[in-house]
Structures are given as C-alpha cells and as structure tokens.
Scaffold this motif. Structure first.
Motif, PDB file in Angstrom:
ATOM      1  N   GLY A   1       9.941   3.200 -15.698  1.00 51.82           N
ATOM      2  CA  GLY A   1      10.487   3.445 -17.023  1.00 51.82           C
ATOM      3  C   GLY A   1      10.703   2.176 -17.820  1.00 51.82           C
ATOM      4  O   GLY A   1      10.770   2.207 -19.043  1.00 51.82           O
ATOM      5  N   THR A   2      10.831   1.050 -17.137  1.00 53.63           N
ATOM      6  CA  THR A   2      11.010  -0.216 -17.833  1.00 53.63           C
ATOM      7  C   THR A   2       9.978  -1.265 -17.420  1.00 53.63           C
ATOM      8  O   THR A   2       9.727  -2.200 -18.173  1.00 53.63           O
ATOM      9  CB  THR A   2      12.420  -0.802 -17.586  1.00 53.63           C
ATOM     10  N   ALA A   3       9.410  -1.123 -16.227  1.00 53.94           N
ATOM     11  CA  ALA A   3       8.439  -2.108 -15.740  1.00 53.94           C
ATOM     12  C   ALA A   3       7.560  -1.481 -14.666  1.00 53.94           C
ATOM     13  O   ALA A   3       7.888  -0.431 -14.114  1.00 53.94           O
ATOM     14  CB  ALA A   3       9.164  -3.319 -15.161  1.00 53.94           C
ATOM     15  N   TYR A   4       6.465  -2.168 -14.395  1.00 53.94           N
ATOM     16  CA  TYR A   4       5.610  -1.736 -13.295  1.00 53.94           C
ATOM     17  C   TYR A   4       6.193  -2.194 -11.970  1.00 53.94           C
ATOM     18  O   TYR A   4       6.734  -3.294 -11.859  1.00 53.94           O
ATOM     19  CB  TYR A   4       4.196  -2.318 -13.426  1.00 53.94           C
ATOM     20  N   GLN A   5       6.074  -1.328 -10.989  1.00 53.67           N
ATOM     21  CA  GLN A   5       6.409  -1.646  -9.610  1.00 53.67           C
ATOM     22  C   GLN A   5       5.088  -1.661  -8.844  1.00 53.67           C
ATOM     23  O   GLN A   5       4.234  -0.808  -9.080  1.00 53.67           O
ATOM     24  CB  GLN A   5       7.349  -0.602  -9.013  1.00 53.67           C
ATOM     25  N   HIS A   6       4.903  -2.599  -7.957  1.00 53.83           N
ATOM     26  CA  HIS A   6       3.644  -2.742  -7.235  1.00 53.83           C
ATOM     27  C   HIS A   6       3.796  -2.250  -5.801  1.00 53.83           C
ATOM     28  O   HIS A   6       4.530  -2.850  -5.010  1.00 53.83           O
ATOM     29  CB  HIS A   6       3.186  -4.201  -7.237  1.00 53.83           C
ATOM     30  N   LEU A   7       3.092  -1.178  -5.492  1.00 51.13           N
ATOM     31  CA  LEU A   7       3.041  -0.641  -4.137  1.00 51.13           C
ATOM     32  C   LEU A   7       1.899  -1.359  -3.425  1.00 51.13           C
ATOM     33  O   LEU A   7       0.732  -1.145  -3.737  1.00 51.13           O
ATOM     34  CB  LEU A   7       2.817   0.872  -4.174  1.00 51.13           C
ATOM     35  N   ARG A   8       2.241  -2.234  -2.485  1.00 46.95           N
ATOM     36  CA  ARG A   8       1.269  -3.150  -1.886  1.00 46.95           C
ATOM     37  C   ARG A   8       0.827  -2.673  -0.505  1.00 46.95           C
ATOM     38  O   ARG A   8       1.652  -2.476   0.379  1.00 46.95           O
ATOM     39  CB  ARG A   8       1.863  -4.552  -1.798  1.00 46.95           C
ATOM     40  N   PHE A   9      -0.499  -2.525  -0.382  1.00 43.17           N
ATOM     41  CA  PHE A   9      -1.118  -2.147   0.885  1.00 43.17           C
ATOM     42  C   PHE A   9      -1.711  -3.406   1.506  1.00 43.17           C
ATOM     43  O   PHE A   9      -2.733  -3.904   1.051  1.00 43.17           O
ATOM     44  CB  PHE A   9      -2.209  -1.104   0.655  1.00 43.17           C
ATOM     45  N   VAL A  10      -1.055  -3.917   2.538  1.00 41.35           N
ATOM     46  CA  VAL A  10      -1.503  -5.133   3.194  1.00 41.35           C
ATOM     47  C   VAL A  10      -2.697  -4.829   4.095  1.00 41.35           C
ATOM     48  O   VAL A  10      -3.005  -3.669   4.385  1.00 41.35           O
ATOM     49  CB  VAL A  10      -0.364  -5.790   4.005  1.00 41.35           C
ATOM     50  N   GLU A  11      -3.336  -5.858   4.545  1.00 44.82           N
ATOM     51  CA  GLU A  11      -4.565  -5.736   5.324  1.00 44.82           C
ATOM     52  C   GLU A  11      -4.397  -4.843   6.555  1.00 44.82           C
ATOM     53  O   GLU A  11      -5.319  -4.109   6.928  1.00 44.82           O
ATOM     54  CB  GLU A  11      -5.021  -7.135   5.738  1.00 44.82           C
ATOM     55  N   GLU A  12      -3.249  -4.870   7.180  1.00 45.35           N
ATOM     56  CA  GLU A  12      -3.022  -4.055   8.380  1.00 45.35           C
ATOM     57  C   GLU A  12      -3.083  -2.560   8.088  1.00 45.35           C
ATOM     58  O   GLU A  12      -3.291  -1.748   8.991  1.00 45.35           O
ATOM     59  CB  GLU A  12      -1.665  -4.402   9.020  1.00 45.35           C
ATOM     60  N   THR A  13      -2.897  -2.166   6.829  1.00 46.36           N
ATOM     61  CA  THR A  13      -2.937  -0.739   6.469  1.00 46.36           C
ATOM     62  C   THR A  13      -4.346  -0.277   6.101  1.00 46.36           C
ATOM     63  O   THR A  13      -4.577   0.918   5.952  1.00 46.36           O
ATOM     64  CB  THR A  13      -1.999  -0.433   5.282  1.00 46.36           C
ATOM     65  N   TRP A  14      -5.278  -1.196   5.938  1.00 48.29           N
ATOM     66  CA  TRP A  14      -6.616  -0.842   5.460  1.00 48.29           C
ATOM     67  C   TRP A  14      -7.340   0.182   6.325  1.00 48.29           C
ATOM     68  O   TRP A  14      -7.964   1.097   5.787  1.00 48.29           O
ATOM     69  CB  TRP A  14      -7.465  -2.081   5.284  1.00 48.29           C
ATOM     70  N   PRO A  15      -7.293   0.082   7.661  1.00 48.06           N
ATOM     71  CA  PRO A  15      -7.995   1.108   8.450  1.00 48.06           C
ATOM     72  C   PRO A  15      -7.488   2.522   8.163  1.00 48.06           C
ATOM     73  O   PRO A  15      -8.276   3.468   8.081  1.00 48.06           O
ATOM     74  CB  PRO A  15      -7.730   0.693   9.895  1.00 48.06           C
TER      75      PRO A  15
END
Length: 115
Positions: free
Chosen positions: A49-63
C-alpha cells in the motif's frame, strides 16, 4: 523490505511459501517478478500500500521452483502470487543465453532449470 523465502510446501496441489520474517498485513500481489542477479535471487514484488516488498527466492529454493512452477503459488497460504508461473517462465526465457544478467548467474540458471 525484503522477505526471504525459507520454506516451500506443497499443500493440496498448491505451493505455500513462507518467509523468515513475520507475515505482513495487507500485502497484495503485483504479478511482477524480477531478478537480483548479483545475489542469485528471483524476486517477486508485493505491494503493502505504500511500497514494494521483495519476496526473495534464493538459489537453494530454485529446484523447488522448477518442480512446482506450473502450480498455484501462495504466500503464507493466503496471498495468491498472481502471474507467478507466467512471470517466472518469461524470466527464464529471457535469461537463457543472455549474459546481461552476468555470466555466472546465467550459467547457474541454465544449469538448474535445464535451459
């Protein structure tokens, strides 16, 4: 704010994503995904509502991202990550053979996602 994915579960054919940080109220999905190639992360953007939040998928989650990319994705089991699959596939298509993301990042993405 950065939200770092630390758990991914398949529940009733849906992918539930959880973060190390406390759940935030009133997050809405933007339907947009970008990369942070310096940190080897895929980043889904959320709006509070006021800013973007970044949901980060690190390399360990890629598979798991690769295994479940055609499923419906939800943050905390409640916030549907709109256009997750479409955005993710567009990024993968763009990253393939594209060293603008950095050679190391491109090569790792190509390896993990068999591009």
């Amino acid at each position: 704010m950065n939200l770092h994915v630390n758990e991914i579960k398949l529940v009733d054919d849906q992918v539930h994503v959880f973060t190390a940080e406390e759940p935030l109220d009133q997050l809405t999905a933007t339907g947009q995904m970008i990369t942070d190639s310096d940190h080897f992360q895929f980043v889904y953007q959320l709006d509070d509502g006021t800013a973007y939040q970044h949901l980060r998928f690190v390399e360990e989650t890629w598979p798991m991202m690769n295994d479940y990319k055609d499923k419906e994705w939800l943050l905390y089991g409640t916030v549907k990550l709109e256009r997750f699959t479409e955005e993710f596939e567009l990024l993968l298509d763009n990253i393939k053979d594209n060293h603008n993301y950095g050679k190391a990042f491109t090569e790792k993405v190509e390896e993990v996602f068999a591009l």
